[in-house]
Scaffold this motif. Structure first.
Motif, mmCIF file in Angstrom:
data_model
loop_
_atom_site.group_PDB
_atom_site.id
_atom_site.type_symbol
_atom_site.label_atom_id
_atom_site.label_comp_id
_atom_site.label_asym_id
_atom_site.label_seq_id
_atom_site.Cartn_x
_atom_site.Cartn_y
_atom_site.Cartn_z
ATOM 1 N N LEU A 18 0.970 -1.006 -0.100
ATOM 2 C CA LEU A 18 -0.066 0.026 -0.054
ATOM 3 C C LEU A 18 0.653 1.164 -0.029
ATOM 4 O O LEU A 18 1.925 1.269 0.702
ATOM 5 C CB LEU A 18 -0.948 -0.079 1.434
ATOM 6 N N SER A 19 0.173 2.177 -0.679
ATOM 7 C CA SER A 19 1.229 3.683 -0.608
ATOM 8 C C SER A 19 0.281 4.356 0.517
ATOM 9 O O SER A 19 -0.848 3.982 1.045
ATOM 10 C CB SER A 19 1.074 4.320 -2.035
ATOM 11 N N ASN A 20 1.258 5.496 1.021
ATOM 12 C CA ASN A 20 0.445 6.204 1.934
ATOM 13 C C ASN A 20 0.319 5.609 3.202
ATOM 14 O O ASN A 20 -0.873 5.864 4.033
ATOM 15 C CB ASN A 20 -0.936 6.876 1.365
ATOM 16 N N VAL A 21 1.162 4.882 3.639
ATOM 17 C CA VAL A 21 1.218 4.375 5.087
ATOM 18 C C VAL A 21 2.273 5.244 5.750
ATOM 19 O O VAL A 21 3.493 5.337 5.239
ATOM 20 C CB VAL A 21 1.679 2.873 4.972
ATOM 21 N N GLU A 22 1.953 5.478 6.935
ATOM 22 C CA GLU A 22 2.814 6.147 7.925
ATOM 23 C C GLU A 22 3.145 5.548 9.224
ATOM 24 O O GLU A 22 1.989 5.272 9.647
ATOM 25 C CB GLU A 22 2.804 7.604 7.909
ATOM 26 N N GLU A 23 4.098 5.237 9.980
ATOM 27 C CA GLU A 23 4.143 4.886 11.358
ATOM 28 C C GLU A 23 4.563 5.943 12.083
ATOM 29 O O GLU A 23 5.331 6.879 11.827
ATOM 30 C CB GLU A 23 5.307 3.839 11.216
ATOM 31 N N LYS A 24 3.928 6.067 13.159
ATOM 32 C CA LYS A 24 3.951 6.895 14.316
ATOM 33 C C LYS A 24 3.931 6.318 15.507
ATOM 34 O O LYS A 24 2.906 5.812 15.968
ATOM 35 C CB LYS A 24 2.623 8.038 14.225
ATOM 36 N N PRO A 25 4.843 7.070 16.337
ATOM 37 C CA PRO A 25 4.783 6.700 17.910
ATOM 38 C C PRO A 25 3.578 7.240 18.378
ATOM 39 O O PRO A 25 3.332 8.395 18.335
ATOM 40 C CB PRO A 25 6.238 7.161 18.492
ATOM 41 N N MET A 26 2.755 6.401 19.117
ATOM 42 C CA MET A 26 1.600 6.719 19.791
ATOM 43 C C MET A 26 1.014 6.131 20.567
ATOM 44 O O MET A 26 1.246 5.102 20.661
ATOM 45 C CB MET A 26 0.443 7.096 18.613
ATOM 46 N N MET A 27 0.596 6.597 21.846
ATOM 47 C CA MET A 27 0.032 5.920 22.932
ATOM 48 C C MET A 27 0.775 4.786 23.515
ATOM 49 O O MET A 27 0.233 3.763 23.835
ATOM 50 C CB MET A 27 -1.311 5.087 22.146
ATOM 51 N N GLY A 28 2.193 5.185 23.616
ATOM 52 C CA GLY A 28 2.915 4.171 24.060
ATOM 53 C C GLY A 28 3.501 2.935 23.448
ATOM 54 O O GLY A 28 4.239 2.046 23.553
ATOM 55 N N GLY A 29 3.121 3.010 21.962
ATOM 56 C CA GLY A 29 3.357 2.053 21.048
ATOM 57 C C GLY A 29 3.539 2.480 19.874
ATOM 58 O O GLY A 29 4.211 3.510 19.571
ATOM 59 N N LEU A 30 3.133 1.819 18.867
ATOM 60 C CA LEU A 30 3.224 2.080 17.314
ATOM 61 C C LEU A 30 2.113 2.234 16.637
ATOM 62 O O LEU A 30 1.374 1.375 16.834
ATOM 63 C CB LEU A 30 4.507 1.402 16.683
ATOM 64 N N THR A 31 1.845 3.249 15.990
ATOM 65 C CA THR A 31 0.399 3.366 15.195
ATOM 66 C C THR A 31 0.829 3.371 13.591
ATOM 67 O O THR A 31 1.809 4.116 13.275
ATOM 68 C CB THR A 31 -0.161 4.746 15.508
#
Length: 113
Positions: A18-31
């Motif tokens: 998939l295109s347009n996927v981004e990983e972000k640290p959030m809520m003490g984990g990874l989103t």
């Protein structure tokens, strides 16, 4: 807070095409954001899925699934799936699939300025 790196890698592999996927640290984990909308995540060793709220009751009846509940506020449409619900590739694909299906109609959060 640490999160399950192997589970994160499983998610990365599923979303790789998939295109347009981004990983972000959030809520003490990874989103994992897809099309600028929260879709999946890893919190400790559980998979977080943003799903259609209409499917919520059926989802939490499945093995290893429960309502996401931060600060004693259950969040309908957000579930956590523990390892017992992710044992097979079919199980894992189910959870990723319903999160991606809902992403098509989910609304993006307002971006903070």
């Amino acid at each position: 807070m640490a999160y399950d790196q192997k589970l994160a890698e499983r998610v990365r592999q599923k979303l790789a095409s998939l295109s347009n996927v981004e990983e972000k640290p959030m809520m003490g984990g990874l989103t994992f954001m897809y099309n600028d909308k929260m879709c999946l995540g890893i919190i400790k060793d559980e998979l977080m899925c943003r799903i259609d709220p209409d499917l919520h009751d059926a989802a939490i009846a499945k093995t290893g699934c429960r309502t996401m509940d931060f600060t004693n506020r259950p969040m309908r449409g957000y579930v956590l799936v523990e390892q017992s619900g992710l044992k097979t590739e079919k199980d894992f694909d189910y959870w990723v699939g319903i999160a991606l299906d809902f992403n098509k109609k989910a609304k993006a959060s307002r971006k903070k300025k």
